[in-house]
Design a protein around this motif. Structure first.
Motif, PDB file in Angstrom:
ATOM      1  N   GLY A 181      61.408  54.354  38.436  1.00 46.05           N
ATOM      2  CA  GLY A 181      62.392  54.148  37.479  1.00 46.05           C
ATOM      3  C   GLY A 181      62.312  52.974  36.850  1.00 46.05           C
ATOM      4  O   GLY A 181      63.182  52.765  35.747  1.00 46.05           O
ATOM      5  N   ILE A 182      61.558  51.972  37.243  1.00 44.39           N
ATOM      6  CA  ILE A 182      61.360  50.666  36.630  1.00 44.39           C
ATOM      7  C   ILE A 182      60.152  50.585  36.013  1.00 44.39           C
ATOM      8  O   ILE A 182      59.274  50.369  36.433  1.00 44.39           O
ATOM      9  N   PRO A 183      60.173  50.485  34.512  1.00 45.76           N
ATOM     10  CA  PRO A 183      58.883  50.484  33.779  1.00 45.76           C
ATOM     11  C   PRO A 183      57.925  49.272  34.132  1.00 45.76           C
ATOM     12  O   PRO A 183      58.260  48.287  34.488  1.00 45.76           O
ATOM     13  N   ASN A 184      56.613  49.539  34.423  1.00 48.81           N
ATOM     14  CA  ASN A 184      55.510  48.588  34.647  1.00 48.81           C
ATOM     15  C   ASN A 184      55.855  47.352  33.284  1.00 48.81           C
ATOM     16  O   ASN A 184      55.669  47.918  32.414  1.00 48.81           O
ATOM     17  N   VAL A 185      55.513  46.136  33.859  1.00 49.00           N
ATOM     18  CA  VAL A 185      55.501  45.170  32.688  1.00 49.00           C
ATOM     19  C   VAL A 185      54.044  44.622  32.514  1.00 49.00           C
ATOM     20  O   VAL A 185      53.475  44.387  33.551  1.00 49.00           O
ATOM     21  N   GLU A 186      53.898  44.183  31.288  1.00 49.65           N
ATOM     22  CA  GLU A 186      52.361  43.705  31.185  1.00 49.65           C
ATOM     23  C   GLU A 186      52.687  42.157  30.891  1.00 49.65           C
ATOM     24  O   GLU A 186      52.853  41.827  29.691  1.00 49.65           O
ATOM     25  N   ARG A 187      53.095  41.318  31.918  1.00 50.47           N
ATOM     26  CA  ARG A 187      53.222  39.847  31.855  1.00 50.47           C
ATOM     27  C   ARG A 187      52.346  39.135  32.814  1.00 50.47           C
ATOM     28  O   ARG A 187      51.854  39.924  33.887  1.00 50.47           O
ATOM     29  N   LYS A 188      52.173  37.873  32.510  1.00 45.59           N
ATOM     30  CA  LYS A 188      50.945  37.197  33.503  1.00 45.59           C
ATOM     31  C   LYS A 188      51.689  37.159  34.722  1.00 45.59           C
ATOM     32  O   LYS A 188      52.866  36.824  35.082  1.00 45.59           O
ATOM     33  N   ILE A 189      51.039  37.217  35.855  1.00 40.15           N
ATOM     34  CA  ILE A 189      51.439  37.233  37.254  1.00 40.15           C
ATOM     35  C   ILE A 189      51.908  35.633  37.374  1.00 40.15           C
ATOM     36  O   ILE A 189      51.103  34.942  37.021  1.00 40.15           O
ATOM     37  N   PRO A 190      53.033  35.234  38.041  1.00 36.37           N
ATOM     38  CA  PRO A 190      53.348  33.971  38.325  1.00 36.37           C
ATOM     39  C   PRO A 190      52.269  33.220  39.030  1.00 36.37           C
ATOM     40  O   PRO A 190      51.617  33.891  39.872  1.00 36.37           O
TER      41      PRO A 190
END
Length: 350
Positions: A181-190
């Motif tokens: 239920g938590i959408p995948n995010v397309e952001r840079k991995i820390p």
């Protein structure tokens, strides 16, 4: 081989056999998460005592905090390094430490395992799919949701850096959360992050100034040691060192020494010795570039955001190369020392 080493090998074989058939996360029918605020207690399992492996866990911890900012995180680890590494992570609640030598501390070892069963967690995350103890602790822990760090062929094809041990657990977490239920995010991995505070960085600057002559110029920092066959010979390091001196004749060059207090360049440049990894990190943070063979200290260099050049000839570069936006790993089987110096020069000139 002593008795305890033999017993430990047997323990690992038994653990591997026991855990190889543990169910994957996808085998479970988990309910959806309707509200992120409901996730308050998280356990991250990485029962390994090595510096590099625990530093490689910092991107996952940051990802968990970014996703569940009000959560409290417990770490299930081995040894006491995590207490030092995660000192400045306010979301870390408890660090549950297995003894490094379980058969010399059997009672403590058993009670530590029992402690993760007594507490109720909302999510348990295994960091490394190849860790038998990690999978077993994830199975054993008391939790609503369990992520075993499964292989995901879609992500493996989509992301060229999926194999990296700092990034793979983050991709796995994002995929797992997308199924509940938590959408995948397309952001840079820390990036790896040791989270030095301003006082520590200032102290590192003072240490550096005691070692260098030209305080107006940049400093190159070397770490010439590594364990086993990852360690380059004195001849190899001396060749690289002499070329660095020639190309960067106006820059300072220093060497951080290992706990063994040895130098592959025969102590031919100012050296720094300490067993305090936060002090070592604070020094490296004040240098322009850190050059090291594959080792835990290499990952320490990238975790303090210093451009780090990792030298590889044995281990898998795609899995272990230093990770931050300015770092890179170099395959010394195909690169000459002249080519390595050119790569270093390109980083220093940025």
């Amino acid at each position: 081989m002593d008795f305890f080493k033999e017993i430990n090998i047997i323990r690992r074989r038994i653990t591997h056999r026991v855990t190889k058939n543990i169910s994957n996360s996808s085998d479970n029918n988990f309910p959806s998460i309707n509200n992120r605020e409901d996730i308050k207690k998280i356990l991250i399992c990485r029962p390994n005592h090595r510096l590099g492996n625990q530093l490689l866990m910092t991107p996952l911890v940051q990802e968990v905090i970014n996703t569940f900012p009000n959560s409290k995180i417990d770490l299930f680890v081995k040894g006491n390094l995590s207490t030092i590494i995660f000192k400045n992570y306010p979301n870390i609640d408890k660090i549950i430490q297995l003894p490094k030598k379980p058969f010399k501390n059997v009672i403590q070892y058993l009670f530590t395992w029992l402690s993760i069963r007594k507490k109720r967690y909302d999510i348990v995350i295994n960091v490394d799919k190849g860790s038998s103890s990690g999978r077993l602790s994830t199975k054993f822990a008391n939790s609503t949701y369990k992520l075993f760090d499964d292989e995901n062929e879609y992500f493996n094809l989509k992301y060229k850096d999926y194999k990296h041990l700092a990034k793979h657990p983050v991709y796995s977490l994002r995929f797992f959360l997308s199924t509940i239920g938590i959408p995948n995010v397309e952001r840079k991995i820390p990036s790896l992050d040791f989270k030095l505070n301003s006082e520590e960085i200032t102290e590192g600057k003072k240490i550096l100034n005691q070692l260098i002559v030209n305080k107006e110029e940049k400093t190159i920092c070397l770490f010439t040691y590594a364990t086993g066959n990852k360690c380059y010979s004195e001849i190899w390091w001396m060749e690289l060192f002499e070329k660095l001196k020639k190309v960067f004749e106006n820059l300072n060059i220093i060497e951080v020494l290992p706990v063994e207090n040895v130098s592959q360049i025969a102590f031919k440049t100012p050296t720094f010795y300490s067993t305090d990894i936060r002090q070592i990190g604070s020094l490296i943070a004040n240098t322009a570039i850190f050059i090291s063979a594959d080792s835990g200290i290499m990952h320490l260099g990238s975790s303090v955001q210093t451009p780090t050049v990792g030298l590889f000839s044995v281990t898998d570069l795609d899995k272990y190369q230093p990770y931050n936006k300015k770092s890179l790993g170099l395959d010394t089987k195909i690169l000459s020392t002249n080519e390595i110096v050119k790569k270093i020069d390109a980083i220093i000139r940025k």
